[in-house]
Design a protein around this motif. Sequence first.
Motif, PDB file in Angstrom:
ATOM      1  N   MET C   1       1.057 -10.629  19.435  1.00  0.00           N
ATOM      2  CA  MET C   1       1.724  -9.871  18.373  1.00  0.00           C
ATOM      3  C   MET C   1       0.927  -8.604  18.057  1.00  0.00           C
ATOM      4  SD  MET C   1       2.818 -10.967  14.539  1.00  0.00           S
ATOM      5  CE  MET C   1       2.708 -12.683  14.949  1.00  0.00           C
ATOM      6  N   ALA C   2       1.595  -7.518  17.918  1.00  0.00           N
ATOM      7  CA  ALA C   2       0.898  -6.260  17.631  1.00  0.00           C
ATOM      8  C   ALA C   2       0.570  -6.160  16.145  1.00  0.00           C
ATOM      9  CB  ALA C   2       1.769  -5.084  18.045  1.00  0.00           C
ATOM     10  N   VAL C   3      -0.532  -5.526  15.839  1.00  0.00           N
ATOM     11  CA  VAL C   3      -0.893  -5.283  14.445  1.00  0.00           C
ATOM     12  C   VAL C   3      -1.148  -3.803  14.261  1.00  0.00           C
ATOM     13  CG1 VAL C   3      -1.861  -7.550  13.907  1.00  0.00           C
ATOM     14  CG2 VAL C   3      -3.317  -5.802  14.940  1.00  0.00           C
ATOM     15  N   LYS C   4      -0.978  -3.402  13.021  1.00  0.00           N
ATOM     16  CA  LYS C   4      -1.270  -2.017  12.685  1.00  0.00           C
ATOM     17  C   LYS C   4      -2.119  -2.032  11.430  1.00  0.00           C
ATOM     18  CE  LYS C   4       0.512   2.479  13.094  1.00  0.00           C
ATOM     19  NZ  LYS C   4      -0.894   2.853  13.115  1.00  0.00           N
ATOM     20  N   GLY C   5      -3.125  -1.170  11.394  1.00  0.00           N
ATOM     21  CA  GLY C   5      -4.037  -1.177  10.258  1.00  0.00           C
ATOM     22  C   GLY C   5      -4.207   0.187   9.632  1.00  0.00           C
ATOM     23  N   ALA C   6      -4.897   0.167   8.506  1.00  0.00           N
ATOM     24  CA  ALA C   6      -5.255   1.410   7.827  1.00  0.00           C
ATOM     25  C   ALA C   6      -6.443   1.124   6.921  1.00  0.00           C
ATOM     26  CB  ALA C   6      -4.080   1.932   6.999  1.00  0.00           C
ATOM     27  N   ILE C   7      -7.169   2.173   6.613  1.00  0.00           N
ATOM     28  CA  ILE C   7      -8.263   2.012   5.649  1.00  0.00           C
ATOM     29  C   ILE C   7      -8.135   3.054   4.550  1.00  0.00           C
ATOM     30  CG2 ILE C   7      -9.876   1.084   7.369  1.00  0.00           C
ATOM     31  CD1 ILE C   7     -11.307   3.878   7.232  1.00  0.00           C
ATOM     32  N   THR C   8      -8.689   2.698   3.388  1.00  0.00           N
ATOM     33  CA  THR C   8      -8.905   3.716   2.359  1.00  0.00           C
ATOM     34  C   THR C   8     -10.402   3.750   2.077  1.00  0.00           C
ATOM     35  OG1 THR C   8      -8.506   2.069   0.639  1.00  0.00           O
ATOM     36  CG2 THR C   8      -6.652   3.464   1.252  1.00  0.00           C
ATOM     37  N   VAL C   9     -10.889   4.929   1.753  1.00  0.00           N
ATOM     38  CA  VAL C   9     -12.319   5.104   1.496  1.00  0.00           C
ATOM     39  C   VAL C   9     -12.489   5.604   0.067  1.00  0.00           C
ATOM     40  CG1 VAL C   9     -14.395   6.376   2.168  1.00  0.00           C
ATOM     41  CG2 VAL C   9     -12.774   5.618   3.924  1.00  0.00           C
ATOM     42  N   ASP C  10     -13.382   4.963  -0.664  1.00  0.00           N
ATOM     43  CA  ASP C  10     -13.746   5.457  -1.996  1.00  0.00           C
ATOM     44  C   ASP C  10     -14.647   6.672  -1.764  1.00  0.00           C
ATOM     45  OD1 ASP C  10     -14.691   5.929  -4.529  1.00  0.00           O
ATOM     46  OD2 ASP C  10     -14.986   3.813  -5.018  1.00  0.00           O
ATOM     47  N   THR C  11     -14.014   7.823  -1.645  1.00  0.00           N
ATOM     48  CA  THR C  11     -14.735   8.994  -1.132  1.00  0.00           C
ATOM     49  C   THR C  11     -15.899   9.420  -2.024  1.00  0.00           C
ATOM     50  OG1 THR C  11     -13.062  10.381  -2.172  1.00  0.00           O
ATOM     51  CG2 THR C  11     -12.794   9.924   0.161  1.00  0.00           C
ATOM     52  N   GLU C  12     -15.777   9.191  -3.327  1.00  0.00           N
ATOM     53  CA  GLU C  12     -16.870   9.610  -4.212  1.00  0.00           C
ATOM     54  C   GLU C  12     -18.114   8.738  -4.022  1.00  0.00           C
ATOM     55  OE1 GLU C  12     -17.662  12.280  -6.107  1.00  0.00           O
ATOM     56  OE2 GLU C  12     -15.906  13.033  -5.047  1.00  0.00           O
ATOM     57  N   LYS C  13     -17.913   7.496  -3.531  1.00  0.00           N
ATOM     58  CA  LYS C  13     -19.055   6.597  -3.339  1.00  0.00           C
ATOM     59  C   LYS C  13     -19.578   6.620  -1.904  1.00  0.00           C
ATOM     60  CE  LYS C  13     -18.979   2.549  -5.584  1.00  0.00           C
ATOM     61  NZ  LYS C  13     -18.420   1.258  -6.027  1.00  0.00           N
ATOM     62  N   CYS C  14     -18.795   7.199  -1.005  1.00  0.00           N
ATOM     63  CA  CYS C  14     -19.215   7.229   0.408  1.00  0.00           C
ATOM     64  C   CYS C  14     -20.376   8.212   0.569  1.00  0.00           C
ATOM     65  CB  CYS C  14     -18.048   7.655   1.297  1.00  0.00           C
ATOM     66  SG  CYS C  14     -18.510   7.821   3.040  1.00  0.00           S
ATOM     67  N   LYS C  15     -21.384   7.783   1.353  1.00  0.00           N
ATOM     68  CA  LYS C  15     -22.546   8.644   1.580  1.00  0.00           C
ATOM     69  C   LYS C  15     -22.559   9.252   2.977  1.00  0.00           C
ATOM     70  CE  LYS C  15     -25.248   5.871  -1.648  1.00  0.00           C
ATOM     71  NZ  LYS C  15     -26.009   4.617  -1.668  1.00  0.00           N
TER      72      LYS C  15
END
Lengths: 359, 253, 73
Positions: C1-15
């Motif tokens: 079965m195929a899957v599709k993904g995505a991410i969100t980034v808490d950009t203010e906390k990303c270093k």
Amino acid sequence: MAEKILMKGNEAIAYGAIRCGADGYFGYPITPQSEVMETLMEQKPWETTGMVVLQAESETSSINMVYGGASTGKKVMTSSSSLGISLMAEGLSYLAGAELPCVVVNVMRGGPGLGTIQPSQADYFQAVKGGGHGDYKMIVLAPASAQDMYDYVGLGFDLAFKYRIPAMILSDGVIGQMMEKVEMGEMKPRRTAEQVKAECPWALTGKTPERDRNLITSLALDPNVQERVNIKLQAKYKEIQENEVRYATYLAEDAEYLFVAYGSMSRICEAAVDQAREAGYKVGLLRPITLFPFPEKQIKDMIPQLKGILTVEMSAGQMVEDVRLAVEGRIPVEFYGRMGGIIPSPDEVLDAFVKFFKK
Amino acid sequence: MDIKDIIKPENVVYSKTPVLSDAIMHYCPGCTHGVVHKVIAEVIEEMGIQDKTIGISPVGCAVFAYNYLNIDWEQAAHGRAPALATATKRLNPDKYVFTYQGDGDLASIGTAEVMHACNRGENIVIVFINNAIYGMTGGQMAPTTLLGQVTATTPYGRDAKLNGYPLKITELLAQLEGTCYVTRQSAQNPASVRKLKKAIRKAFENSMMEKGTSFVEVVGTCNSGWKMSPVKANKWMEENMFPFYPLGDMKDR
Amino acid sequence: MAVKGAITVDTEKCKGCSVCIANCPTGTIALSKQVNGKGYNYAYMENPENCTGCTNCATVCPDAVITVYRVKI
């Protein structure tokens, strides 16, 4: 009336701890106070009250175990002697900084360095003026008998928890080793987990959804915050100075001269007062029970009736500095002391008095 | 399929555990501490023991661990965390008690405390971060600094004649009767992080079974101290640290 | 079965440490050209069509700033 039992001062500390509902003792053997832990181990309180007793790998570890136990709101204590207390200095500063209640017993011996195992009172500065780093104080109780040793464990815990401050019982080898009759008070149960939670909302009892996480620390990198911490501590010390001074007097009402001595020295000075009275000198005694808070006002109040004060210590002269601060140069304050484990006799004290004030 | 249709609450497969606070960690970019904090927080969440866990933070970079894991914390004097943990656990046997210590804290100034806590078999968890350097004070030699490794106090590389040898304290602790579980893990890739999580979970579970002390070393990076990018530091760790500090369980009983 | 993904980034906390990029098996993530309030170039989905929602990036993220989503298609 409760039964009186003959025991050493050090043993009285152990019984006082078990019977006042202490939760834990952490210690390391050192003369002249090893009987404290020996008695606790013999009594096995973990089988009766549930009190934890543990021999640590060092005094450093002992005091840090006390920090760990006190962080959870438990009544925990340690005991040692002079050089062991030096090793604990870092931990005491941390305990004071983190505002943790505990009881620490110092059965003083002669120093400096490895010194001697004989009694001394040369750790007054260490106990009262700091010892560790930073502006901090401990409540310091000075027992003069085996009974005091027993009583001051409970008193020490009461004061320590009332103010969230370490309480030190500043004893010496005389009081620790001397056998006297001790009347043991009523057995107090250890506090339940619910009581600890209610009495110590700051304690680490597990973060529940109802409250924020609790934190025990002495760290505040921001100097503005660290100054506020210090201001709060100083306000607490002032409150203790105003409310918790304890002292005793002997034939002081009509005295023209006053001996000031604490702990075992106060017992010797009591005999010296009797001898002085027999010789026709109007001498009395003031015995500070709390060394911090020092009975400064009480000494000041007596100045109008006095011609002079003789402070007697088993040291080169430490408490005498606080007596002089209280007196502010208004009457002569002299000092007599022996060092390195030598205990002055009443005759010596009287001779010193005559030399200073009657020749 | 549009991204907007994927990014929906019902499709979340990984998100920050609520046991981690919302505070921005003070650690440098890529620091291993952050990963290990997260793993411990996830174990606490999964075991449902937030109200039964007491953490003890060290002196060093991780001193502020208490700002990031939303549990009750004690902050210890340098090296003394195992002594605090000893009393905390003995007086509160219903609590999960763990220390979190770096290599300077645990393997230098706190050697006596960790040895004796482990030898007594205290029912605690010790998490030991070994990045072979003092991070907080500016990159000085740690007891675990490798031979030849350049630090602020070994500017020509660690020389055994001058500085002694790197200390394999975890191997020493594995010899003690009091330890029940001694393992060395890392956290630089997904597989290692998942293994680390299993190890931390086992250690926490052990602490309620009166089996003795569980000790989890995490070989990590200090990219600022090592003066490398985070990704390069991970590679350097694999090439230089792992041969001397091999990963895996040393004891599990 | 195929899957599709995505991410969100808490950009203010990303270093912007890039550890997620190094561990992404599908080349989904890159550092943005923009910087956040702290001056870091933060992680973002440069090639969103590649994402399978495998969670590797979030697993290794030291700052717990990545949320991962996945759907079966």
